[in-house]
Motif scaffolding. Structure first.
Motif, PDB file in Angstrom:
ATOM      1  N   LEU A 535       0.821  -1.212   0.000  1.00 50.83           N
ATOM      2  CA  LEU A 535       0.000   0.000   0.000  1.00 50.83           C
ATOM      3  C   LEU A 535       0.851   1.258   0.000  1.00 50.83           C
ATOM      4  CD1 LEU A 535      -2.837  -0.940   2.547  1.00 50.83           C
ATOM      5  CD2 LEU A 535      -2.900  -1.045   0.060  1.00 50.83           C
ATOM      6  N   GLN A 536       2.152   1.120   0.320  1.00 50.30           N
ATOM      7  CA  GLN A 536       3.071   2.259   0.328  1.00 50.30           C
ATOM      8  C   GLN A 536       3.959   2.286  -0.922  1.00 50.30           C
ATOM      9  OE1 GLN A 536       2.706   4.433   2.845  1.00 50.30           O
ATOM     10  NE2 GLN A 536       1.077   3.068   3.566  1.00 50.30           N
ATOM     11  N   ASP A 537       3.666   1.443  -1.895  1.00 49.18           N
ATOM     12  CA  ASP A 537       4.499   1.400  -3.100  1.00 49.18           C
ATOM     13  C   ASP A 537       4.483   2.756  -3.813  1.00 49.18           C
ATOM     14  OD1 ASP A 537       5.706  -1.081  -4.917  1.00 49.18           O
ATOM     15  OD2 ASP A 537       5.106   0.659  -6.117  1.00 49.18           O
ATOM     16  N   ALA A 538       5.582   3.040  -4.494  1.00 50.82           N
ATOM     17  CA  ALA A 538       5.701   4.331  -5.181  1.00 50.82           C
ATOM     18  C   ALA A 538       4.835   4.432  -6.429  1.00 50.82           C
ATOM     19  CB  ALA A 538       7.167   4.569  -5.554  1.00 50.82           C
ATOM     20  N   VAL A 539       4.411   3.271  -6.983  1.00 50.77           N
ATOM     21  CA  VAL A 539       3.635   3.261  -8.224  1.00 50.77           C
ATOM     22  C   VAL A 539       2.146   3.108  -7.893  1.00 50.77           C
ATOM     23  CG1 VAL A 539       3.258   2.074 -10.423  1.00 50.77           C
ATOM     24  CG2 VAL A 539       5.573   2.261  -9.482  1.00 50.77           C
ATOM     25  N   PRO A 540       1.298   4.031  -8.364  1.00 51.29           N
ATOM     26  CA  PRO A 540      -0.138   3.962  -8.044  1.00 51.29           C
ATOM     27  C   PRO A 540      -0.788   2.641  -8.457  1.00 51.29           C
ATOM     28  CG  PRO A 540       0.404   6.101  -9.004  1.00 51.29           C
ATOM     29  CD  PRO A 540       1.633   5.262  -9.121  1.00 51.29           C
ATOM     30  N   ASN A 541      -0.408   2.080  -9.605  1.00 52.72           N
ATOM     31  CA  ASN A 541      -1.017   0.821 -10.056  1.00 52.72           C
ATOM     32  C   ASN A 541      -0.751  -0.305  -9.066  1.00 52.72           C
ATOM     33  OD1 ASN A 541      -1.705   2.278 -12.263  1.00 52.72           O
ATOM     34  ND2 ASN A 541      -0.809   0.919 -13.777  1.00 52.72           N
ATOM     35  N   VAL A 542       0.448  -0.339  -8.500  1.00 47.71           N
ATOM     36  CA  VAL A 542       0.785  -1.384  -7.530  1.00 47.71           C
ATOM     37  C   VAL A 542      -0.055  -1.211  -6.276  1.00 47.71           C
ATOM     38  CG1 VAL A 542       2.620  -2.410  -6.145  1.00 47.71           C
ATOM     39  CG2 VAL A 542       3.123  -1.561  -8.446  1.00 47.71           C
ATOM     40  N   ARG A 543      -0.189   0.030  -5.818  1.00 51.44           N
ATOM     41  CA  ARG A 543      -1.004   0.290  -4.627  1.00 51.44           C
ATOM     42  C   ARG A 543      -2.463  -0.099  -4.865  1.00 51.44           C
ATOM     43  NH1 ARG A 543       1.853   5.276  -4.918  1.00 51.44           N
ATOM     44  NH2 ARG A 543      -0.069   6.436  -5.374  1.00 51.44           N
ATOM     45  N   ILE A 566      -3.210  -4.760   8.958  1.00 53.15           N
ATOM     46  CA  ILE A 566      -3.983  -4.126   7.882  1.00 53.15           C
ATOM     47  C   ILE A 566      -4.361  -2.691   8.223  1.00 53.15           C
ATOM     48  CG2 ILE A 566      -6.083  -4.267   6.492  1.00 53.15           C
ATOM     49  CD1 ILE A 566      -6.069  -7.274   6.898  1.00 53.15           C
ATOM     50  N   ARG A 567      -4.912  -2.469   9.428  1.00 57.16           N
ATOM     51  CA  ARG A 567      -5.400  -1.130   9.757  1.00 57.16           C
ATOM     52  C   ARG A 567      -4.280  -0.085   9.778  1.00 57.16           C
ATOM     53  NH1 ARG A 567     -10.334   0.008  11.435  1.00 57.16           N
ATOM     54  NH2 ARG A 567     -10.747  -2.123  12.118  1.00 57.16           N
ATOM     55  N   PRO A 568      -3.127  -0.363  10.403  1.00 61.15           N
ATOM     56  CA  PRO A 568      -2.051   0.644  10.358  1.00 61.15           C
ATOM     57  C   PRO A 568      -1.616   0.975   8.919  1.00 61.15           C
ATOM     58  CG  PRO A 568      -1.601  -0.996  12.041  1.00 61.15           C
ATOM     59  CD  PRO A 568      -2.756  -1.507  11.269  1.00 61.15           C
ATOM     60  N   ALA A 569      -1.524  -0.063   8.067  1.00 64.02           N
ATOM     61  CA  ALA A 569      -1.123   0.176   6.675  1.00 64.02           C
ATOM     62  C   ALA A 569      -2.188   1.001   5.950  1.00 64.02           C
ATOM     63  CB  ALA A 569      -0.910  -1.156   5.965  1.00 64.02           C
ATOM     64  N   PHE A 570      -3.446   0.704   6.230  1.00 64.66           N
ATOM     65  CA  PHE A 570      -4.534   1.471   5.602  1.00 64.66           C
ATOM     66  C   PHE A 570      -4.488   2.930   6.040  1.00 64.66           C
ATOM     67  CE2 PHE A 570      -8.756   3.237   6.552  1.00 64.66           C
ATOM     68  CZ  PHE A 570      -9.198   3.467   5.254  1.00 64.66           C
ATOM     69  N   GLU A 571      -4.288   3.165   7.316  1.00 66.23           N
ATOM     70  CA  GLU A 571      -4.284   4.542   7.814  1.00 66.23           C
ATOM     71  C   GLU A 571      -3.143   5.350   7.212  1.00 66.23           C
ATOM     72  OE1 GLU A 571      -4.203   3.946  12.009  1.00 66.23           O
ATOM     73  OE2 GLU A 571      -6.357   3.496  12.169  1.00 66.23           O
ATOM     74  N   ARG A 572      -1.979   4.729   7.074  1.00 63.98           N
ATOM     75  CA  ARG A 572      -0.856   5.436   6.444  1.00 63.98           C
ATOM     76  C   ARG A 572      -1.174   5.756   4.979  1.00 63.98           C
ATOM     77  NH1 ARG A 572       2.076   1.588   9.499  1.00 63.98           N
ATOM     78  NH2 ARG A 572       2.312   0.255   7.646  1.00 63.98           N
ATOM     79  N   ASP A 575      -3.834   8.560   4.755  1.00 66.72           N
ATOM     80  CA  ASP A 575      -3.277   9.885   5.036  1.00 66.72           C
ATOM     81  C   ASP A 575      -2.542  10.445   3.824  1.00 66.72           C
ATOM     82  OD1 ASP A 575      -4.301   9.812   7.568  1.00 66.72           O
ATOM     83  OD2 ASP A 575      -2.435   9.113   8.504  1.00 66.72           O
ATOM     84  N   SER A 576      -1.765   9.590   3.161  1.00 68.92           N
ATOM     85  CA  SER A 576      -0.986  10.065   2.016  1.00 68.92           C
ATOM     86  C   SER A 576      -1.855  10.284   0.775  1.00 68.92           C
ATOM     87  CB  SER A 576       0.132   9.071   1.683  1.00 68.92           C
ATOM     88  OG  SER A 576      -0.422   7.811   1.321  1.00 68.92           O
ATOM     89  N   ALA A 577      -2.944   9.538   0.658  1.00 69.77           N
ATOM     90  CA  ALA A 577      -3.800   9.641  -0.540  1.00 69.77           C
ATOM     91  C   ALA A 577      -4.861  10.715  -0.398  1.00 69.77           C
ATOM     92  CB  ALA A 577      -4.462   8.291  -0.832  1.00 69.77           C
ATOM     93  N   ASP A 578      -5.196  11.107   0.869  1.00 65.04           N
ATOM     94  CA  ASP A 578      -6.224  12.118   1.124  1.00 65.04           C
ATOM     95  C   ASP A 578      -7.553  11.708   0.482  1.00 65.04           C
ATOM     96  OD1 ASP A 578      -7.677  14.276   1.853  1.00 65.04           O
ATOM     97  OD2 ASP A 578      -6.472  15.774   0.779  1.00 65.04           O
ATOM     98  N   LEU A 579      -8.306  10.850   1.169  1.00 68.14           N
ATOM     99  CA  LEU A 579      -9.539  10.290   0.634  1.00 68.14           C
ATOM    100  C   LEU A 579     -10.628  11.327   0.403  1.00 68.14           C
ATOM    101  CD1 LEU A 579      -9.885   6.949   2.628  1.00 68.14           C
ATOM    102  CD2 LEU A 579      -8.785   7.392   0.441  1.00 68.14           C
ATOM    103  N   ARG A 592      -7.685   5.677  -4.577  1.00 74.91           N
ATOM    104  CA  ARG A 592      -8.581   6.247  -3.571  1.00 74.91           C
ATOM    105  C   ARG A 592      -9.912   5.496  -3.541  1.00 74.91           C
ATOM    106  NH1 ARG A 592      -6.994  11.311  -5.982  1.00 74.91           N
ATOM    107  NH2 ARG A 592      -5.339  12.321  -4.753  1.00 74.91           N
ATOM    108  N   ILE A 593     -10.419   5.157  -4.731  1.00 68.14           N
ATOM    109  CA  ILE A 593     -11.692   4.419  -4.789  1.00 68.14           C
ATOM    110  C   ILE A 593     -11.572   3.086  -4.055  1.00 68.14           C
ATOM    111  CG2 ILE A 593     -13.291   3.226  -6.342  1.00 68.14           C
ATOM    112  CD1 ILE A 593     -12.719   5.405  -8.417  1.00 68.14           C
ATOM    113  N   GLN A 594     -10.488   2.369  -4.281  1.00 65.36           N
ATOM    114  CA  GLN A 594     -10.291   1.082  -3.622  1.00 65.36           C
ATOM    115  C   GLN A 594     -10.070   1.245  -2.118  1.00 65.36           C
ATOM    116  OE1 GLN A 594     -10.699  -1.923  -5.051  1.00 65.36           O
ATOM    117  NE2 GLN A 594     -11.365  -0.730  -6.830  1.00 65.36           N
ATOM    118  N   LEU A 595      -9.371   2.339  -1.749  1.00 63.66           N
ATOM    119  CA  LEU A 595      -9.156   2.586  -0.313  1.00 63.66           C
ATOM    120  C   LEU A 595     -10.485   2.851   0.388  1.00 63.66           C
ATOM    121  CD1 LEU A 595      -5.913   4.767   0.012  1.00 63.66           C
ATOM    122  CD2 LEU A 595      -6.283   2.441   0.837  1.00 63.66           C
ATOM    123  N   ARG A 596     -11.366   3.606  -0.255  1.00 58.53           N
ATOM    124  CA  ARG A 596     -12.671   3.857   0.354  1.00 58.53           C
ATOM    125  C   ARG A 596     -13.439   2.547   0.545  1.00 58.53           C
ATOM    126  NH1 ARG A 596     -12.881   8.059  -3.799  1.00 58.53           N
ATOM    127  NH2 ARG A 596     -12.117  10.018  -2.886  1.00 58.53           N
TER     128      ARG A 596
END
Length: 604
Positions: A535-543, A566-572, A575-579, A592-596
């Motif tokens: 979820l922290q990968d530099a490439v959006p497609n990978v995330r 899972i939850r800590p990784a999601f929260e990070r 925060d970086s994606a700004d939902l 962002r859609i998948q994160l939501r």
């Protein structure tokens, strides 16, 4: 002042704009429904009857639309005006218009009342006696529907007349008419009573089968099926129909022989061949397998499995097997391709249940092995074999040569479809030889295919990983085996990868190991950890892929795993994606859609 549907239709059809005129004719059914049955019969149909000399596109649409009006708009007892219009269209010069008119008439005839049977027969007779061949050709196509209507109406004399009309058409001096009779023979023979089959229909069939025109003889071949089914008597089929089929197998035109070879299993079945009769038919089939024309050999070879299913394993072992080696070395690739496909069908009980395991090992294995070993063999032939090789899973343990050839193909074949087939076969090899033998002889090949440049090859590897895991779980810790032999060797490549598709492939591989609940805790932790880190990968497609894969797996996880990983990784990531941002043009929009969606799953 309002304009009636009829006035509007007349205005559009009379327009000089061809597109507007065609559009109006396409909506003929809509116009009829707007006018109602009475006005359609009183105004619309007479108008159409007066405009049957229009251009071909208009007539084609008219023919097609008229067939849809009965019985939804015009009831059957009132539908004969439509028959009269279609009769006229059956005589026009353009073939597609005539074909559409015949199709529409065939659809309308069953709805006509018995009292119209005489008028219907007269219409067919008028077409059959036309000076121009077009009407006579159309009458051939109408014979079956008309004959069936006459029988239902109890018009026995009319049916006798129609058989005579059809017999005359089958001997017409114009080849196009005889071709029409040959084309329509099956539908006509199917409705003729059994007592008239052995004489009338067999005579017509025999005459067409001996026609001087190759195209007529080619078209009449499938008529054997209709007569055989109608006779329902193997002895009569042997006496009347088989001689014609035998002559067709030795016809001077390869197209006629090809037509027989293509439909041979259906012909054998319809004639009810058994015993000596079946033996004679198999003899003809063997001749087709050795025909001088490649197209005929290919068509016959493609039907080996179907013929064996009818005739039994003894025919395959004693008669067909001796020919396999020669067919496998045929100079024409299409023949070898058909052979490879049908041989693999012989190994599948769902398609051919008559070939025994001994026959497969003794006669089929050497042939497919030789085809795979031939470096100059066409890729299509190899793919036909490899694609169906899982059907030989029960034999692969004793077919070590084939297994080793599959491994070699993955290394040297430049065709990606071959490599894809090898990847798809990997789980079957593991199931057949056992996980230890698979690990020693095939695992490295499987791992290398995961790095293939073609996405479909990588996807094929991913699709089989769960089955490999289930095989590894038989008698040992499958999760530990997968982690040690598959996931651990791939981790360095993932960590050092500069190519984002490599990381996506590995993430999807991880997710494929947990398609349902029940994965061991250690394996689930490994999968969840890999996806969460991505979820922290530099490439959006990978995330995005990591989030997509993680969403269904959350439901398999307990609270401790969710809260710890899972939850800590999601929260990070959140925060970086700004939902709160909704930018459809952003590269992070899909993420962002998948994160939501992941957020909703976590909160559920």
């Amino acid at each position: 002042m309002s304009v009636s549907p009829m006035q509007l239709f007349e205005e559009q059809v009379s327009s000089e704009d061809s597109a507007l005129r065609l559009d109006a004719m396409c909506k003929l059914g809509v116009v009829g429904k707007a006018m109602g049955p009475d006005d359609t019969l009183g105004s619309l149909l007479p108008f159409l009857a007066a405009h049957t000399d229009d251009d071909d596109e208009m007539l084609l649409k008219m023919a097609q639309q008229l067939g849809t009006m009965v019985p939804s708009l015009v009831p059957g007892p009132s539908a004969f005006p439509i028959v009269s219009i279609l009769e006229t269209l059956c005589g026009v010069e353009e073939t597609v218009v005539r074909s559409a008119a015949v199709a529409s008439l065939t659809a309308v005839v069953p709805h006509l009342p018995s009292s119209d049977s005489g008028k219907l027969l007269d219409a067919v007779k008028r077409l059959a006696s036309s000076d121009w061949f077009t009407g006579r050709v159309s009458s051939c196509g109408l014979a079956g529907a008309c004959y069936s209507h006459l029988l239902k109406a109890g018009a026995g004399e009319g049916a006798d007349d129609l058989r005579k009309v059809y017999a005359a058409l089958a001997t017409d001096e114009t080849p196009m008419v005889r071709r029409g009779a040959a084309t329509a023979f099956g539908s006509f023979a199917a409705v003729v009573e059994k007592e008239h089959q052995a004489q009338d229909m067999v005579n017509i069939y025999s005459g067409l089968a001996q026609d001087e025109q190759d195209s007529v003889r080619q078209l009449i071949v499938t008529g054997a099926c209709s007569i055989g089914i109608a006779l329902a008597d193997a002895s009569q089929s042997s006496l009347y129909v088989f001689p014609v089929v035998k002559n067709a197998c030795n016809d001077r035109s390869w197209r006629v022989r090809h037509a027989v070879a293509k439909d041979y299993p259906e012909i054998v079945t319809s004639l009810g061949a058994s015993g000596d009769f079946l033996e004679q038919m198999i003899g003809c089939f063997l001749g087709l397998l050795q025909d001088t024309e490649a197209e005929v050999r290919g068509a016959a070879a493609g039907n080996i499995a179907a013929v064996v299913e009818i005739a039994g394993c003894d025919v395959f072992t004693n008669d067909i097997a001796p020919l396999l080696d020669g067919l496998s070395k045929d100079p024409v690739m299409e023949v070898r391709s058909k052979l490879s496909s049908t041989l693999m069908s012989c190994c599948k009980p769902s398609e051919c249940s008559k070939v025994t395991d001994d026959a497969i090992v003794s006669h089929i294995q050497p042939v497919i092995q030789a085809m795979l070993a031939n470096e100059e063999e066409a890729d299509e032939v190899k793919i036909n074999i490899l694609r169906e090789l899982p059907s030989l899973t029960r034999f692969l343990a004793q077919m070590k040569e084939i297994t080793s050839m599959v491994a070699e193909l993955s290394k040297y074949d430049l065709n990606w479809r071959v490599r894809e087939c090898v990847a798809l076969i990997a789980p079957s090899i593991a199931e057949s030889v056992g996980i230890d033998a698979f690990a020693s002889s095939f695992l490295q090949i499987y791992l290398s295919l995961l790095a293939d440049q073609v996405a479909d090859v990588r996807a094929a590897c991913i699709s089989g990983i769960y089955k490999i895991y289930t095989v590894a779980s038989e008698g040992k810790d499958g999760a530990a085996w997968i982690q040690k032999n598959v996931l651990a060797p791939l981790k360095p490549a993932y960590d050092s990868s500069t190519f984002y598709l490599t990381r996506i492939t590995h993430l999807r591989l991880h997710a494929a190991l947990c398609p349902t609940d029940g994965a061991p805790r250690a394996l689930l932790e490994t999968v969840v950890t890999a996806l969460s880190l991505a979820l922290q990968d530099a490439v959006p497609n990978v995330r995005t892929v990591a989030t997509t894969c993680l969403i269904p797996i959350v439901s398999f996880c307990d609270d401790s795993l969710i809260n710890a990983t899972i939850r800590p990784a999601f929260e990070r990531a959140a925060d970086s994606a700004d939902l709160s941002v909704a930018d459809e043009m952003s590269v992070d929009n899909d993420f962002r859609i998948q994160l939501r969606e992941l957020s909703a799953v976590l909160e559920a």
